[in-house]
Design an enzyme around this catalytic site. Structure first.
Site, PDB file in Angstrom:
ATOM      1  N   CYS A 114       0.815  -1.222   0.000  1.00  0.00           N
ATOM      2  CA  CYS A 114       0.000   0.000   0.000  1.00  0.00           C
ATOM      3  C   CYS A 114       0.846   1.268   0.000  1.00  0.00           C
ATOM      4  CB  CYS A 114      -0.950  -0.004   1.183  1.00  0.00           C
ATOM      5  SG  CYS A 114      -1.877  -1.534   1.321  1.00  0.00           S
ATOM      6  N   HIS A 242      -3.263   6.919   2.763  1.00  0.00           N
ATOM      7  CA  HIS A 242      -3.730   5.624   2.274  1.00  0.00           C
ATOM      8  C   HIS A 242      -5.076   5.307   2.919  1.00  0.00           C
ATOM      9  CE1 HIS A 242      -4.251   1.532   1.337  1.00  0.00           C
ATOM     10  NE2 HIS A 242      -3.810   1.052   2.476  1.00  0.00           N
ATOM     11  N   ASN A 272     -10.358  -0.355   0.594  1.00  0.00           N
ATOM     12  CA  ASN A 272      -8.895  -0.303   0.571  1.00  0.00           C
ATOM     13  C   ASN A 272      -8.403  -0.888  -0.757  1.00  0.00           C
ATOM     14  OD1 ASN A 272      -6.157  -0.766   0.862  1.00  0.00           O
ATOM     15  ND2 ASN A 272      -6.307  -1.550   2.954  1.00  0.00           N
TER      16      ASN A 272
HETATM   17  N1  COA Z   1     -18.648  -8.392  10.326  1.00  0.00           N
HETATM   18  C1  COA Z   1     -19.068  -8.658  11.581  1.00  0.00           C
HETATM   19  N2  COA Z   1     -18.250  -9.073  12.554  1.00  0.00           N
HETATM   20  C2  COA Z   1     -16.956  -9.208  12.243  1.00  0.00           C
HETATM   21  C3  COA Z   1     -16.457  -8.963  10.965  1.00  0.00           C
HETATM   22  C4  COA Z   1     -17.367  -8.547   9.988  1.00  0.00           C
HETATM   23  N3  COA Z   1     -17.002  -8.259   8.712  1.00  0.00           N
HETATM   24  N4  COA Z   1     -15.142  -9.198  10.963  1.00  0.00           N
HETATM   25  C5  COA Z   1     -14.810  -9.581  12.202  1.00  0.00           C
HETATM   26  N5  COA Z   1     -15.916  -9.597  12.971  1.00  0.00           N
HETATM   27  C6  COA Z   1     -16.006  -9.948  14.383  1.00  0.00           C
HETATM   28  C7  COA Z   1     -14.918 -10.874  14.850  1.00  0.00           C
HETATM   29  O1  COA Z   1     -15.233 -12.202  14.545  1.00  0.00           O
HETATM   30  C8  COA Z   1     -14.932 -10.613  16.326  1.00  0.00           C
HETATM   31  O2  COA Z   1     -15.991 -11.296  16.899  1.00  0.00           O
HETATM   32  P1  COA Z   1     -15.844 -11.966  18.363  1.00  0.00           P
HETATM   33  O3  COA Z   1     -15.587 -10.804  19.295  1.00  0.00           O
HETATM   34  O4  COA Z   1     -17.153 -12.615  18.557  1.00  0.00           O
HETATM   35  O5  COA Z   1     -14.679 -12.889  18.262  1.00  0.00           O
HETATM   36  C9  COA Z   1     -15.253  -9.120  16.419  1.00  0.00           C
HETATM   37  O6  COA Z   1     -15.852  -8.758  15.150  1.00  0.00           O
HETATM   38  C10 COA Z   1     -14.043  -8.247  16.645  1.00  0.00           C
HETATM   39  O7  COA Z   1     -13.049  -8.652  15.743  1.00  0.00           O
HETATM   40  P2  COA Z   1     -11.706  -7.879  15.624  1.00  0.00           P
HETATM   41  O8  COA Z   1     -10.841  -8.531  14.592  1.00  0.00           O
HETATM   42  O9  COA Z   1     -11.169  -7.674  16.999  1.00  0.00           O
HETATM   43  O10 COA Z   1     -12.239  -6.484  15.066  1.00  0.00           O
HETATM   44  P3  COA Z   1     -11.512  -5.119  14.999  1.00  0.00           P
HETATM   45  O11 COA Z   1     -12.203  -4.140  15.823  1.00  0.00           O
HETATM   46  O12 COA Z   1     -10.026  -5.244  15.172  1.00  0.00           O
HETATM   47  O13 COA Z   1     -11.779  -4.728  13.492  1.00  0.00           O
HETATM   48  C11 COA Z   1     -10.585  -4.632  11.427  1.00  0.00           C
HETATM   49  C12 COA Z   1     -11.246  -5.521  12.449  1.00  0.00           C
HETATM   50  C13 COA Z   1      -9.977  -5.518  10.351  1.00  0.00           C
HETATM   51  C14 COA Z   1     -11.627  -3.721  10.805  1.00  0.00           C
HETATM   52  C15 COA Z   1      -9.492  -3.765  12.115  1.00  0.00           C
HETATM   53  O14 COA Z   1      -8.660  -4.581  12.906  1.00  0.00           O
HETATM   54  C16 COA Z   1      -8.672  -3.013  11.121  1.00  0.00           C
HETATM   55  O15 COA Z   1      -9.171  -2.185  10.391  1.00  0.00           O
HETATM   56  N6  COA Z   1      -7.354  -3.246  11.109  1.00  0.00           N
HETATM   57  C17 COA Z   1      -6.489  -2.629  10.135  1.00  0.00           C
HETATM   58  C18 COA Z   1      -6.595  -3.397   8.849  1.00  0.00           C
HETATM   59  C19 COA Z   1      -5.998  -2.694   7.699  1.00  0.00           C
HETATM   60  O16 COA Z   1      -6.130  -1.500   7.559  1.00  0.00           O
HETATM   61  N7  COA Z   1      -5.352  -3.462   6.834  1.00  0.00           N
HETATM   62  C20 COA Z   1      -4.786  -3.008   5.621  1.00  0.00           C
HETATM   63  C21 COA Z   1      -3.565  -2.219   5.865  1.00  0.00           C
HETATM   64  S1  COA Z   1      -2.964  -1.608   4.381  1.00  0.00           S
END
Ligand code: COA
Length: 316
Positions: A114, A242, A272
């Site tokens: 990215c 980004h 993204n």
């Molecule tokens: N819809 C509903 N629930 C979802 C889900 C979705 N699409 N994806 C995950 N969950 C659930 C998980 O299963 C988890 O459930 P649980 O508590 O019952 O186990 C809960 O949501 C929390 O999951 P978690 O992974 O802790 O969520 P989060 O708050 O960290 O959000 C992201 C997830 C991916 C949105 C976040 O971590 C993020 O944006 N990270 C950066 C990613 C990024 O930018 N990557 C590219 C970089 S270039």
């Protein structure tokens, strides 16, 4: 001092709009979850008749048309990507033929995930004086749906396809883009394994670890570019970050106390798009008259590697 200016931009996105509601029919998710965690409402996915090449071509042609330059004036053509149509030859090589670029044009792809577009702009600024022609064509392009695990609800809701292009010009009296770049080898955090590993070739991500990295790397990168340029944030007309996650951007904007009106994004309708994210946003800003001639955009990318890069780009 020699440097580089942004001359024009171009963009191409697939026709198919995939809303959060559409995704609820594929995985267990909701519009509310996706919007509140990421800011994404829809993204574009490549469909029939669309490809990495078709997106690159459309974006590149638009940027060249906007710049009013012909293929013979381009000295360097770089495509930042990791999802090209072929493993080799690269997308930039394909563009050489399709656009009719001269055979001595330096054409290659680079993969800095990215952060790739900024790496490519910086590389162009160093190659153009050697090549002898002033103009470079720089793209960020991804078809991330090729490496998306549609059963993994925590990643498949995040990514979209698209290509952004820019014509850049090198000049002896042009400003240094004040690029900063770096990486940490942490493939356990974010990785697309590749076709030869025996693993499924899809995005594997520890979302929370990426989040923690990004909220530290993004503001640090902004500060480093400003320090290198010897200016404060008031000297910047637009911050182009980004588009990975609106929450990451909001936290960085708050930490740096940046004026929110200078930090407009497009993640709500692009998702993204990795290397395409910054040039797509630049194109939206230029097209909307929100980044004008003589104005400066501080761009920062961050992603798999983990990589990061920032640069200050002035629109000619
Ligand atoms: N819809 C509903 N629930 C979802 C889900 C979705 N699409 N994806 C995950 N969950 C659930 C998980 O299963 C988890 O459930 P649980 O508590 O019952 O186990 C809960 O949501 C929390 O999951 P978690 O992974 O802790 O969520 P989060 O708050 O960290 O959000 C992201 C997830 C991916 C949105 C976040 O971590 C993020 O944006 N990270 C950066 C990613 C990024 O930018 N990557 C590219 C970089 S270039």
């Amino acid at each position: 001092m020699s440097g580089l200016k942004l001359v024009s931009t171009g963009a191409a996105i697939p026709a198919e709009v995939v809303t959060n509601e559409d995704l609820t029919r594929r995985v267990d998710t909701s519009d509310e979850w996706i919007v509140s965690r990421t800011g994404i409402r829809s993204r574009r996915w490549c469909g029939e008749g669309e490809s990495h090449t078709s997106l690159c071509l459309a974006a590149a042609r638009q940027a060249m048309e906007q710049a009013g330059i012909g293929p013979e004036e381009i000295g360097v053509c770089l495509v930042a990507t990791f999802t090209g149509d072929r493993m080799t030859p690269g997308a930039a090589t394909i563009l050489q033929g399709k656009l009719g670029l001269r055979e001595d044009t330096v054409c290659f792809d680079l993969n800095a995930a990215c952060a790739g577009f900024i790496y490519a702009v910086h590389t162009a600024s160093r190659l153009l004086p050697v090549n002898g022609r002033r103009y470079g064509l720089v793209l960020g392009a991804e078809v991330l749906t090729r490496v998306t695990d549609f059963d993994d609800r925590s990643t498949c809701v995040l990514f979209g396809d698209g290509a952004g292009a820019a014509v850049v010009e090198w000049g002896e009296d042009y400003p240094d883009p004040c690029t900063v770049m770096g990486c940490q080898a942490r493939d356990e955090v974010l990785c697309v394994p590749g076709i030869h590993t025996g693993e499924e070739n899809v995005i594997r991500m520890d979302g929370q670890a990426v989040f923690r990295f990004a909220v530290e790397a993004l503001p640090r990168c902004v500060e480093e570019v400003l320090a290198k340029a010897g200016v404060g944030p008031e000297a910047v007309d637009r911050f182009v970050f980004h588009q990975a996650n609106q929450r990451i951007i909001d936290l960085a904007v708050r930490k740096l106390k940046l004026p929110v009106e200078k930090c407009a994004g497009n993640i709500d309708h692009t998702g993204n798009t990795s290397a395409a994210s910054i040039p797509l946003l630049l194109d939206e800003l230029v097209s909307a008259g929100q980044l004008k001639q003589g104005q400066r955009a501080l761009c920062v990318g961050f992603g798999a590697g983990l990589t990061w890069a920032g640069a200050l780009l002035e629109l000619r």
